[in-house]
Scaffold this active site. Sequence first.
Site, PDB file in Angstrom:
ATOM      1  N   CYS A   2       0.846  -1.197   0.000  1.00  0.00           N
ATOM      2  CA  CYS A   2       0.000   0.000   0.000  1.00  0.00           C
ATOM      3  C   CYS A   2       0.882   1.247   0.000  1.00  0.00           C
ATOM      4  O   CYS A   2       2.024   1.217   0.444  1.00  0.00           O
ATOM      5  CB  CYS A   2      -0.942   0.064   1.177  1.00  0.00           C
ATOM      6  SG  CYS A   2      -2.012  -1.342   1.329  1.00  0.00           S
ATOM      7  N   ARG A  27       4.503  -0.556  -4.757  1.00  0.00           N
ATOM      8  CA  ARG A  27       4.250  -1.029  -3.397  1.00  0.00           C
ATOM      9  C   ARG A  27       2.962  -1.840  -3.290  1.00  0.00           C
ATOM     10  O   ARG A  27       2.710  -2.502  -2.282  1.00  0.00           O
ATOM     11  CB  ARG A  27       4.170   0.160  -2.443  1.00  0.00           C
ATOM     12  CG  ARG A  27       5.492   0.864  -2.260  1.00  0.00           C
ATOM     13  CD  ARG A  27       5.342   1.939  -1.230  1.00  0.00           C
ATOM     14  NE  ARG A  27       5.056   1.372   0.066  1.00  0.00           N
ATOM     15  CZ  ARG A  27       5.936   1.250   1.047  1.00  0.00           C
ATOM     16  NH1 ARG A  27       7.155   1.668   0.857  1.00  0.00           N
ATOM     17  NH2 ARG A  27       5.601   0.744   2.199  1.00  0.00           N
ATOM     18  N   TRP A  77      -2.736  -2.784  -1.568  1.00  0.00           N
ATOM     19  CA  TRP A  77      -2.441  -4.227  -1.676  1.00  0.00           C
ATOM     20  C   TRP A  77      -3.348  -4.858  -0.634  1.00  0.00           C
ATOM     21  O   TRP A  77      -3.154  -4.699   0.563  1.00  0.00           O
ATOM     22  CB  TRP A  77      -0.976  -4.482  -1.366  1.00  0.00           C
ATOM     23  CG  TRP A  77      -0.538  -5.896  -1.591  1.00  0.00           C
ATOM     24  CD1 TRP A  77      -0.055  -6.433  -2.745  1.00  0.00           C
ATOM     25  CD2 TRP A  77      -0.516  -6.957  -0.614  1.00  0.00           C
ATOM     26  NE1 TRP A  77       0.260  -7.757  -2.546  1.00  0.00           N
ATOM     27  CE2 TRP A  77      -0.016  -8.104  -1.258  1.00  0.00           C
ATOM     28  CE3 TRP A  77      -0.887  -7.054   0.720  1.00  0.00           C
ATOM     29  CZ2 TRP A  77       0.137  -9.319  -0.600  1.00  0.00           C
ATOM     30  CZ3 TRP A  77      -0.734  -8.266   1.371  1.00  0.00           C
ATOM     31  CH2 TRP A  77      -0.229  -9.383   0.705  1.00  0.00           C
ATOM     32  N   ASN A 103      -2.331   2.776   5.760  1.00  0.00           N
ATOM     33  CA  ASN A 103      -1.444   1.623   5.533  1.00  0.00           C
ATOM     34  C   ASN A 103      -1.333   0.860   6.842  1.00  0.00           C
ATOM     35  O   ASN A 103      -1.231   1.489   7.896  1.00  0.00           O
ATOM     36  CB  ASN A 103      -0.030   2.086   5.167  1.00  0.00           C
ATOM     37  CG  ASN A 103       0.079   2.513   3.724  1.00  0.00           C
ATOM     38  OD1 ASN A 103      -0.893   2.467   2.981  1.00  0.00           O
ATOM     39  ND2 ASN A 103       1.262   2.953   3.335  1.00  0.00           N
ATOM     40  N   GLY A 104      -1.279  -0.445   6.769  1.00  0.00           N
ATOM     41  CA  GLY A 104      -1.134  -1.249   7.986  1.00  0.00           C
ATOM     42  C   GLY A 104      -2.382  -2.072   8.237  1.00  0.00           C
ATOM     43  O   GLY A 104      -3.203  -2.260   7.327  1.00  0.00           O
ATOM     44  N   GLU A 495      17.740 -18.175  -5.037  1.00  0.00           N
ATOM     45  CA  GLU A 495      17.405 -16.827  -5.498  1.00  0.00           C
ATOM     46  C   GLU A 495      17.057 -16.837  -6.993  1.00  0.00           C
ATOM     47  O   GLU A 495      16.132 -16.151  -7.429  1.00  0.00           O
ATOM     48  CB  GLU A 495      18.568 -15.875  -5.189  1.00  0.00           C
ATOM     49  CG  GLU A 495      18.399 -14.441  -5.658  1.00  0.00           C
ATOM     50  CD  GLU A 495      17.169 -13.714  -5.115  1.00  0.00           C
ATOM     51  OE1 GLU A 495      16.508 -14.217  -4.191  1.00  0.00           O
ATOM     52  OE2 GLU A 495      16.840 -12.648  -5.644  1.00  0.00           O
ATOM     53  N   LYS A 499      13.476 -15.566  -8.338  1.00  0.00           N
ATOM     54  CA  LYS A 499      13.327 -14.522  -9.364  1.00  0.00           C
ATOM     55  C   LYS A 499      12.418 -15.026 -10.477  1.00  0.00           C
ATOM     56  O   LYS A 499      11.514 -14.339 -10.916  1.00  0.00           O
ATOM     57  CB  LYS A 499      14.681 -14.124  -9.972  1.00  0.00           C
ATOM     58  CG  LYS A 499      15.552 -13.213  -9.163  1.00  0.00           C
ATOM     59  CD  LYS A 499      15.063 -11.801  -8.994  1.00  0.00           C
ATOM     60  CE  LYS A 499      14.153 -11.639  -7.836  1.00  0.00           C
ATOM     61  NZ  LYS A 499      14.630 -11.584  -6.505  1.00  0.00           N
ATOM     62  N   GLU A 502       8.695 -15.475  -9.344  1.00  0.00           N
ATOM     63  CA  GLU A 502       7.898 -14.293  -8.996  1.00  0.00           C
ATOM     64  C   GLU A 502       7.544 -13.421 -10.194  1.00  0.00           C
ATOM     65  O   GLU A 502       6.530 -12.746 -10.167  1.00  0.00           O
ATOM     66  CB  GLU A 502       8.501 -13.494  -7.832  1.00  0.00           C
ATOM     67  CG  GLU A 502       9.760 -12.746  -8.069  1.00  0.00           C
ATOM     68  CD  GLU A 502      10.214 -11.979  -6.801  1.00  0.00           C
ATOM     69  OE1 GLU A 502      11.411 -11.729  -6.692  1.00  0.00           O
ATOM     70  OE2 GLU A 502       9.377 -11.618  -5.954  1.00  0.00           O
ATOM     71  N   HIS A 518      17.276 -37.610  -3.482  1.00  0.00           N
ATOM     72  CA  HIS A 518      16.478 -38.013  -2.315  1.00  0.00           C
ATOM     73  C   HIS A 518      14.998 -37.679  -2.502  1.00  0.00           C
ATOM     74  O   HIS A 518      14.254 -37.584  -1.531  1.00  0.00           O
ATOM     75  CB  HIS A 518      17.027 -37.361  -1.046  1.00  0.00           C
ATOM     76  CG  HIS A 518      18.426 -37.796  -0.745  1.00  0.00           C
ATOM     77  ND1 HIS A 518      18.730 -39.046  -0.244  1.00  0.00           N
ATOM     78  CD2 HIS A 518      19.618 -37.164  -0.942  1.00  0.00           C
ATOM     79  CE1 HIS A 518      20.039 -39.159  -0.119  1.00  0.00           C
ATOM     80  NE2 HIS A 518      20.595 -38.037  -0.536  1.00  0.00           N
ATOM     81  N   LYS A 617       6.096  -4.497  -3.067  1.00  0.00           N
ATOM     82  CA  LYS A 617       7.534  -4.307  -2.844  1.00  0.00           C
ATOM     83  C   LYS A 617       7.929  -4.482  -1.378  1.00  0.00           C
ATOM     84  O   LYS A 617       8.937  -5.085  -1.078  1.00  0.00           O
ATOM     85  CB  LYS A 617       7.941  -2.914  -3.335  1.00  0.00           C
ATOM     86  CG  LYS A 617       9.424  -2.627  -3.249  1.00  0.00           C
ATOM     87  CD  LYS A 617      10.208  -3.444  -4.252  1.00  0.00           C
ATOM     88  CE  LYS A 617      11.700  -3.249  -4.136  1.00  0.00           C
ATOM     89  NZ  LYS A 617      12.440  -4.328  -4.805  1.00  0.00           N
TER      90      LYS A 617
END
Length: 622
Positions: A2, A27, A77, A103-104, A495, A499, A502, A518, A617
């Site tokens: 947000c 964001r 968001w 926000n929050g 990583e 990448k 996502e 395994h 973000k």
Amino acid sequence: MCGIVGYVGRQSAVDILLEGLTNLEYRGYDSAGIAVNVEGLVELYKAEGKLQNLKDVVAQKRSHIEKSTIGIGHIRWATHGAPTTNNAHPHSCNCGKVAVVHNGIIENYKELREKLEKNGCTFRSQTDTETVAHLVASKYAQVKDLTEAVRLATKELEGAYALCVIHQDVKNTIVATRRNAPLLVGIGEGEYYLASDVPAIIQHTKKAMYINDNEIVTLTPDTMNYIDASKNVLQPKIEMLPWEPVALSKMGYKHFMLKEIHEQPDVVRNVLSGKLRAKDENIVLDEVTLDKETLKNLNRIQIVACGTSLHAAMIGKYIIEDFCGIAVDVEPSSEYIYRKTITDKNTLVIGVSQSGETADTITAVRQAKNNGSHILIVTNRPDSTMAREADSLIPVNAGIEVSVAATKSYMAQVISFYLLAIYMAEAKSGVGVDSLTSSDANWLNELKHELIVLPQKIEEVLAHKEDIQACAKKFSNSKDFIFIARGINFPTALEGALKLKEISYINATGYTAGELKHGPIAMLDESMPVLSVLMQGKVYEKILSNSEEAKARNARMIALTNSSDPKLNDLFEAIIRIPESNELISPILAIVPLQLLAYYIAEFLGKDVDQPRNLAKSVTVE
Ligand code: M6R
């Protein structure tokens, strides 16, 4: 997660709000809205989906909305309630005079809502935020003072919030406050801005003030009234923001992600600057304040982080253990905070975060701080909430990162861990814990030399991006992807897979190559690409054998390697080559082609590279 923007001044507010939201779109981006005051009436404009939808709504009434010189805006968001127009912020009260962006998360919103509904409030959304609008309206009805109404309302709120509030009866005034969610005031001439993050206002002003928890600012075009929760008047601490507006431009690149990948050679130079001066000089970390006593008594290190920062932390573990001989645990912050952690004053706890606002990591470091541990924060945002918890700080200096997929900040974090590990090895020897033998010292100097020449090597990797693009094209139709590596490059595999998943939504997983047989080997067939991170060094031959095993199950083999061995041509369908380096340094070079591979695959698939679905973000909720 947000984004908030606010403006009160003499200019038309609407473009300032929309531009601010555009710069915060990374964001969160599932709905957006603004509230303005046009000719004495508070009006809300909202739209679900991307910000462009809100821009289209506003365009239809532009000449009307333009008259407002005050406004608040929000990009969402979703946490509570689906990403619909009704749930988009700003939210209002029954009479429509109050508008709130938030926000929050308001944790006690259900109890508050029940109480407010009993008192006649009608809710139009499923959000936690709407309770704040009704609560402020009811307090205002009692006290007829917007600052006091907000102050009283926040006393009843539990959870995290950054709030901006306007009221139709209080002309040209925005009241803003926060708790555990960032908010800053931008200061202009006869105007003020509000933002949850710098990009929203950097085009207009570099002069700013960060609001601290439980403080309240009341802004009009010419005044800023600044108080704490007990109504004591505070002196604003004004600072100049260290950002340049140009950081928000794509500089000719198609996406921010591609631009940020290409910035990495300079990012490395920036991180090293002033800290690693020459290979035979000790590392300087000005804001690391581990004193002799702490260093002597240090018995373990815990590193907490999430996502990409967690992968940087895993490399940190490897090299700190290797260089300093101290046991290091790495844990996702979200796990760390829900178990009994053994920490005390002899434990160094390191929080790693690009944004410095990741809720789980903030909670984890606060928890450790309460146990008396020294807190070291590695962050790209020295102005963040997490940085303020730090006893020691390593600002990673990657510059603003706009693309949701972290690239250059990962690079900067990893380099920072090399600096920290060498720094600690040198500092420990300085206080007589472990003396460095001359061969240790030479070896560290060699590593420092390798770090100094890294930027040119990264440039070399970038110069061959067409080869990676060709490889991406070849494999872009794959439904799944496996990355294998061992040792210090295992985090590289994780990583690389993160990448890819996502931004392309391909199901990609990283495994230690030794674990393949395994279980995961059952998934291999002719449709499965397996990318082996094959760096020369002590595990090279092992990964080669693991790659043979995968090939024997008909997997489509790709090598990412710094070896020029011609035999690899028989085993691998595609080979991505990077310059030679010490094995310990190889993760820094190896990640760059994997970032590019993910980028090009996502681009071939036509995905929204900079704003992948469902992500934001910075994740400011637990
Ligand atoms: O700001 P932080 O580094 O604390 O964020 C942690 C993760 O949310 C972040 O790394 C996330 O995984 C990125 N989208 C990775 O590209």
